[in-house]
Write a protein that holds these residues in place. Structure first.
Motif, PDB file in Angstrom:
ATOM      1  N   ALA A  23      12.586   1.352 -11.582  1.00  0.00           N
ATOM      2  CA  ALA A  23      12.129   0.331 -10.796  1.00  0.00           C
ATOM      3  C   ALA A  23      10.376   0.615 -10.762  1.00  0.00           C
ATOM      4  O   ALA A  23       9.817   1.541 -10.491  1.00  0.00           O
ATOM      5  N   THR A  24       9.490  -0.519 -11.492  1.00  0.00           N
ATOM      6  CA  THR A  24       8.174  -0.309 -11.401  1.00  0.00           C
ATOM      7  C   THR A  24       7.392  -1.075 -10.292  1.00  0.00           C
ATOM      8  O   THR A  24       7.657  -2.139  -9.961  1.00  0.00           O
ATOM      9  N   VAL A  25       6.970  -0.244  -9.465  1.00  0.00           N
ATOM     10  CA  VAL A  25       6.164  -0.554  -8.046  1.00  0.00           C
ATOM     11  C   VAL A  25       4.657  -1.096  -8.376  1.00  0.00           C
ATOM     12  O   VAL A  25       4.091  -0.052  -8.755  1.00  0.00           O
ATOM     13  N   THR A  26       4.458  -2.348  -8.224  1.00  0.00           N
ATOM     14  CA  THR A  26       3.149  -2.593  -8.372  1.00  0.00           C
ATOM     15  C   THR A  26       2.445  -3.138  -7.305  1.00  0.00           C
ATOM     16  O   THR A  26       3.103  -3.190  -6.129  1.00  0.00           O
ATOM     17  N   ALA A  27       1.252  -3.355  -7.277  1.00  0.00           N
ATOM     18  CA  ALA A  27       0.329  -3.692  -6.165  1.00  0.00           C
ATOM     19  C   ALA A  27       0.734  -5.147  -5.944  1.00  0.00           C
ATOM     20  O   ALA A  27       0.114  -6.001  -6.876  1.00  0.00           O
ATOM     21  N   PRO A  28       0.962  -5.511  -4.758  1.00  0.00           N
ATOM     22  CA  PRO A  28       1.198  -7.007  -4.207  1.00  0.00           C
ATOM     23  C   PRO A  28      -0.146  -7.888  -3.969  1.00  0.00           C
ATOM     24  O   PRO A  28      -0.352  -8.973  -4.146  1.00  0.00           O
ATOM     25  N   MET A  29      -1.351  -7.039  -4.002  1.00  0.00           N
ATOM     26  CA  MET A  29      -2.547  -7.628  -3.733  1.00  0.00           C
ATOM     27  C   MET A  29      -3.594  -6.811  -4.392  1.00  0.00           C
ATOM     28  O   MET A  29      -3.403  -5.616  -4.481  1.00  0.00           O
ATOM     29  N   PRO A  30      -4.804  -7.027  -4.821  1.00  0.00           N
ATOM     30  CA  PRO A  30      -5.953  -6.325  -4.907  1.00  0.00           C
ATOM     31  C   PRO A  30      -6.184  -5.348  -3.444  1.00  0.00           C
ATOM     32  O   PRO A  30      -6.207  -5.815  -2.439  1.00  0.00           O
ATOM     33  N   GLY A  31      -6.539  -4.064  -3.896  1.00  0.00           N
ATOM     34  CA  GLY A  31      -6.897  -3.278  -3.016  1.00  0.00           C
ATOM     35  C   GLY A  31      -7.297  -1.884  -3.251  1.00  0.00           C
ATOM     36  O   GLY A  31      -7.668  -1.500  -4.391  1.00  0.00           O
ATOM     37  N   THR A  32      -7.445  -0.986  -2.119  1.00  0.00           N
ATOM     38  CA  THR A  32      -7.883   0.568  -2.494  1.00  0.00           C
ATOM     39  C   THR A  32      -6.505   1.312  -1.987  1.00  0.00           C
ATOM     40  O   THR A  32      -5.995   1.220  -0.880  1.00  0.00           O
ATOM     41  N   VAL A  33      -6.326   2.365  -2.896  1.00  0.00           N
ATOM     42  CA  VAL A  33      -5.398   3.035  -2.493  1.00  0.00           C
ATOM     43  C   VAL A  33      -5.840   4.180  -1.628  1.00  0.00           C
ATOM     44  O   VAL A  33      -6.825   5.045  -1.876  1.00  0.00           O
ATOM     45  N   VAL A  49       8.223   4.535   2.214  1.00  0.00           N
ATOM     46  CA  VAL A  49       6.684   4.204   1.996  1.00  0.00           C
ATOM     47  C   VAL A  49       6.441   5.185   0.704  1.00  0.00           C
ATOM     48  O   VAL A  49       6.615   6.331   0.990  1.00  0.00           O
ATOM     49  N   LEU A  50       5.898   4.425  -0.258  1.00  0.00           N
ATOM     50  CA  LEU A  50       5.469   5.487  -1.537  1.00  0.00           C
ATOM     51  C   LEU A  50       3.841   5.602  -1.460  1.00  0.00           C
ATOM     52  O   LEU A  50       3.389   6.597  -1.804  1.00  0.00           O
ATOM     53  N   VAL A  51       2.993   4.288  -1.108  1.00  0.00           N
ATOM     54  CA  VAL A  51       1.634   4.275  -1.355  1.00  0.00           C
ATOM     55  C   VAL A  51       1.046   3.412  -0.170  1.00  0.00           C
ATOM     56  O   VAL A  51       1.837   2.387   0.296  1.00  0.00           O
ATOM     57  N   VAL A  52      -0.060   3.916   0.573  1.00  0.00           N
ATOM     58  CA  VAL A  52      -0.764   2.976   1.508  1.00  0.00           C
ATOM     59  C   VAL A  52      -1.745   2.552   0.972  1.00  0.00           C
ATOM     60  O   VAL A  52      -2.660   3.135   0.212  1.00  0.00           O
ATOM     61  N   VAL A  63       6.507   0.173  -0.471  1.00  0.00           N
ATOM     62  CA  VAL A  63       7.707   0.792  -0.349  1.00  0.00           C
ATOM     63  C   VAL A  63       8.583   0.874  -1.663  1.00  0.00           C
ATOM     64  O   VAL A  63       8.399  -0.025  -2.384  1.00  0.00           O
ATOM     65  N   SER A  64       9.670   1.729  -1.514  1.00  0.00           N
ATOM     66  CA  SER A  64      10.642   1.908  -2.784  1.00  0.00           C
ATOM     67  C   SER A  64      11.558   0.746  -2.778  1.00  0.00           C
ATOM     68  O   SER A  64      12.214   0.518  -1.804  1.00  0.00           O
ATOM     69  N   PRO A  65      11.708   0.048  -3.831  1.00  0.00           N
ATOM     70  CA  PRO A  65      12.656  -0.979  -4.036  1.00  0.00           C
ATOM     71  C   PRO A  65      14.076  -0.668  -3.949  1.00  0.00           C
ATOM     72  O   PRO A  65      14.881  -1.303  -3.906  1.00  0.00           O
ATOM     73  N   LYS A  66      14.376   0.750  -4.337  1.00  0.00           N
ATOM     74  CA  LYS A  66      15.781   1.365  -4.544  1.00  0.00           C
ATOM     75  C   LYS A  66      15.548   2.882  -4.184  1.00  0.00           C
ATOM     76  O   LYS A  66      14.709   3.467  -4.202  1.00  0.00           O
ATOM     77  N   VAL A  88       3.626   3.253  -8.923  1.00  0.00           N
ATOM     78  CA  VAL A  88       4.704   4.231  -8.907  1.00  0.00           C
ATOM     79  C   VAL A  88       5.796   3.706  -9.767  1.00  0.00           C
ATOM     80  O   VAL A  88       6.091   2.576  -9.776  1.00  0.00           O
ATOM     81  N   ILE A  89       6.539   4.649 -10.452  1.00  0.00           N
ATOM     82  CA  ILE A  89       7.922   4.314 -11.093  1.00  0.00           C
ATOM     83  C   ILE A  89       8.820   5.057 -10.465  1.00  0.00           C
ATOM     84  O   ILE A  89       8.888   6.627 -10.345  1.00  0.00           O
ATOM     85  N   VAL A  90       9.960   4.449 -10.142  1.00  0.00           N
ATOM     86  CA  VAL A  90      11.165   4.985  -9.390  1.00  0.00           C
ATOM     87  C   VAL A  90      12.281   4.868 -10.226  1.00  0.00           C
ATOM     88  O   VAL A  90      12.724   3.767 -10.832  1.00  0.00           O
TER      89      VAL A  90
END
Length: 91
Positions: A23-33, A49-52, A63-66, A88-90
Motif C-alpha cells: 500500500a502506497t500512502v500518499t499526501a491527500p493535500m499539499p502541506g508540510t510533514v 497514524v504514520l505521518v502528521v 493513517v495506514s490503510p492496512k 510511506v509504503i506499507v
C-alpha cells in the motif's frame, strides 16, 4: 523590518518502489510533514497514524490503510509535499 523567512524548499524526490500488494500512502493535500510517527520496519495496523501533515494550519493524521510492516519512508520531517506525493509504503 526583518525580511520574511524563505519558504521551505520542496522535498527532493525519493526513489520509491512498491511491490505488488504493498500500500502506497500518499499526501491527500499539499502541506508540510510535521512528524513521522513510525520507523521503517515497524508493524502497523489499519488506522495507525504514520505521518502528521500540516495543511492550512491544521494537523492531519495520515493513517495506514492496512495491517502490515513499514517497508519504506519516502519523506522527511519538515518536508513540503504536494498532493499525491508518496509518504510511506506499507507491505
Amino acid at each position: 523590518a526583518p525580511a520574511p523567512a524563505p519558504a521551505p524548499a520542496p522535498a527532493a524526490p525519493v526513489s520509491v518502489e512498491a511491490a505488488p500488494g504493498d500500500a502506497t500512502v500518499t499526501a491527500p493535500m499539499p502541506g508540510t510533514v510535521l512528524d513521522i510517527v513510525v520507523a521503517q520496519g515497524a508493524s502497523v495496523k489499519a488506522g495507525d497514524v504514520l505521518v502528521v501533515l500540516e495543511a492550512m494550519k491544521m494537523e492531519n493524521d495520515i493513517v495506514s490503510p492496512k495491517d502490515g510492516v513499514v517497508k519504506q519512508i519516502a519523506t522527511t520531517k519538515g518536508a513540503s509535499v504536494d498532493t499525491g506525493a508518496t509518504l510511506v509504503i506499507v507491505g
